[in-house]
Design an enzyme around this catalytic site. Structure first.
Site, PDB file in Angstrom:
ATOM      1  N   LYS A   1       6.703  -2.632  -4.349  1.00 25.40           N
ATOM      2  CA  LYS A   1       5.951  -1.519  -4.931  1.00 25.40           C
ATOM      3  C   LYS A   1       6.903  -0.386  -5.311  1.00 25.40           C
ATOM      4  O   LYS A   1       6.747   0.236  -6.367  1.00 25.40           O
ATOM      5  CB  LYS A   1       4.906  -1.015  -3.939  1.00 25.40           C
TER       6      LYS A   1
ATOM      7  N   CYS B   1      -5.423  -4.497   6.373  1.00 23.32           N
ATOM      8  CA  CYS B   1      -5.775  -3.767   5.158  1.00 23.32           C
ATOM      9  C   CYS B   1      -6.790  -2.650   5.400  1.00 23.32           C
ATOM     10  O   CYS B   1      -6.617  -1.530   4.895  1.00 23.32           O
ATOM     11  CB  CYS B   1      -6.318  -4.732   4.108  1.00 23.32           C
TER      12      CYS B   1
ATOM     13  N   ASP C   1       3.763 -13.250  -4.442  1.00 23.79           N
ATOM     14  CA  ASP C   1       3.038 -12.024  -4.768  1.00 23.79           C
ATOM     15  C   ASP C   1       2.794 -12.007  -6.272  1.00 23.79           C
ATOM     16  O   ASP C   1       3.726 -11.938  -7.059  1.00 23.79           O
ATOM     17  CB  ASP C   1       3.839 -10.789  -4.347  1.00 23.79           C
TER      18      ASP C   1
ATOM     19  N   ARG D   1       0.889  -9.757  -7.908  1.00 22.98           N
ATOM     20  CA  ARG D   1       0.426  -8.465  -8.404  1.00 22.98           C
ATOM     21  C   ARG D   1       1.348  -7.904  -9.489  1.00 22.98           C
ATOM     22  O   ARG D   1       2.548  -8.115  -9.463  1.00 22.98           O
ATOM     23  CB  ARG D   1       0.320  -7.471  -7.242  1.00 22.98           C
TER      24      ARG D   1
END
Length: 370
Positions: free
Chosen positions: A318, A231, A290, A292
């Site tokens: 995404k 990251c 995930d 998100r």
């Protein structure tokens, strides 16, 4: 809606909340706040056996088979607090085979959703209050010692939250690889998360489509240089790449640990040290691979009047999530961090189990740690 937001904070403090729905009232207490004293109180106030509320992801892990929805398990007065917590989030725990799972009531579904959104372990204990306790319970609600929320308000709050994102402050912040950049802060309606849009370069000079990177916050990697993930290098490469292309937008999203929060991320790390991969570790805790939600990213871009973008990402989720009105994704560019001995397993899992486009990175030799 303010009561829903306060309910989230009460659960984070370990306090139970009352949830009202068309099919009845339930008192819901978070697993993380389940003390022996609270467990005794719940039994004393319950009309029938308390229930342990578990997500479908937790049930799928424990039972090793598909579960379409969350469910509850009856708790006996002989069950200890430690047993109940283990059933909720321990890797090795098996649910009692003789006890059936029950469909959640509407109030329980809303209570479990609140626990999920509070960044706690997404599990809770629920009771239907006994009639003899009703006057005392009503007095606590009237005096705001206990908060009562409607299940319908919980659902409405979730649906409307992205549209309630507020742009609250901004300032120029020169960066090492982008001397002209402006930080714009957005706050979610419940006040728990603040997201940052970093505008790099002068907007009138941006390409069309505008280069955009979505970066989820990673305290360990971004700030401390953890070798367990890529990251930090990805974040710095994002700033440098966008600046070199004449500018664009980096959205720094407060979605630590793929949306499970810092505390749960550390729990998952410990399980990974004991042999689980990152996806299974999250599922042990009751989370999806995930968690998100990129609706907030679309809303941020819309408020910034950025609608035609090129996305810098290796994550197909995404791409799918951003390419919706009012945002149009014209294309994608890969953006890699560093491959290390410590993060190879993590990145391999992301590629094999989440479909991330990392073949080129994983084909390279390990980068030795500093």
């Amino acid at each position: 809606m303010q009561d829903v937001e306060r309910a989230i904070f009460d659960l984070r403090r370990g306090l139970p909340v009352v949830v009202d729905a068309h099919d009845g009232r339930r008192l819901v207490a978070p697993i993380e706040g389940l003390s022996p004293e609270l467990l005794t109180d719940l039994f004393n106030q319950a009309e029938d056996a308390p229930r342990l509320l578990l997500t479908n992801d937790r049930l799928r892990y424990v039972n090793q088979r598909d579960h379409a929805s969350a469910a509850s398990l009856a708790i006996a007065d002989t069950d200890t607090r430690e047993q109940i917590i283990a059933w909720a989030c321990a890797p090795e725990a098996a649910l009692p085979a003789t006890r059936p799972l029950h469909e959640l009531t509407a109030a329980e579904r809303a209570g479990l959703d609140l626990a999920h959104r509070s960044l706690l372990v997404p599990a809770a204990v629920s009771i239907a209050p006994d009639a003899r306790c009703a006057p005392q319970l009503e007095a606590c609600v009237a005096e705001r010692q206990l908060l009562a929320v409607a299940a319908a308000d919980v659902a409405r709050h979730r649906a409307e939250a992205p549209g309630l994102l507020r742009r609250v402050s901004e300032a120029d912040v020169p960066l090492e690889h982008a001397r002209y950049s402006r930080f714009v802060i957005f706050r979610e309606p419940d006040g728990m998360r603040e997201h940052v849009a970093i505008l790099i370069g002068a907007s009138e000079a941006w390409d069309d489509p505008t280069p955009v990177r979505l970066h989820s916050a990673c305290l360990t990697g971004d700030l401390f240089g953890s070798l367990r993930c890529d990251c930090g290098p990805q974040l710095r490469a994002s700033v440098r790449t966008i600046a070199e292309r004449g500018g664009g937008v980096l959205l720094y999203l407060a979605q630590e640990g793929r949306g499970i929060g810092l505390a749960n991320k550390m729990r998952a790390y410990q399980m990974q040290d004991d042999g689980l991969d990152t996806v299974d570790a999250d599922q042990v805790l009751g989370f999806d691979k995930d968690e998100r939600d990129y609706a907030v990213a679309r809303e941020m871009l819309a408020q910034l009047d950025v609608s035609h973008i090129e996305l810098l990402t290796n994550n197909p989720a995404k791409l799918d999530a951003l390419d919706r009105e009012p945002i149009r994704v014209a294309g994608r560019s890969s953006l890699y961090g560093n491959l290390t001995t410590q993060n190879r397993r993590y990145l391999t899992t992301k590629a094999e189990r989440a479909g991330h486009w990392l073949d080129a990175l994983l084909a390279s030799p390990d980068t030795p740690p500093d």
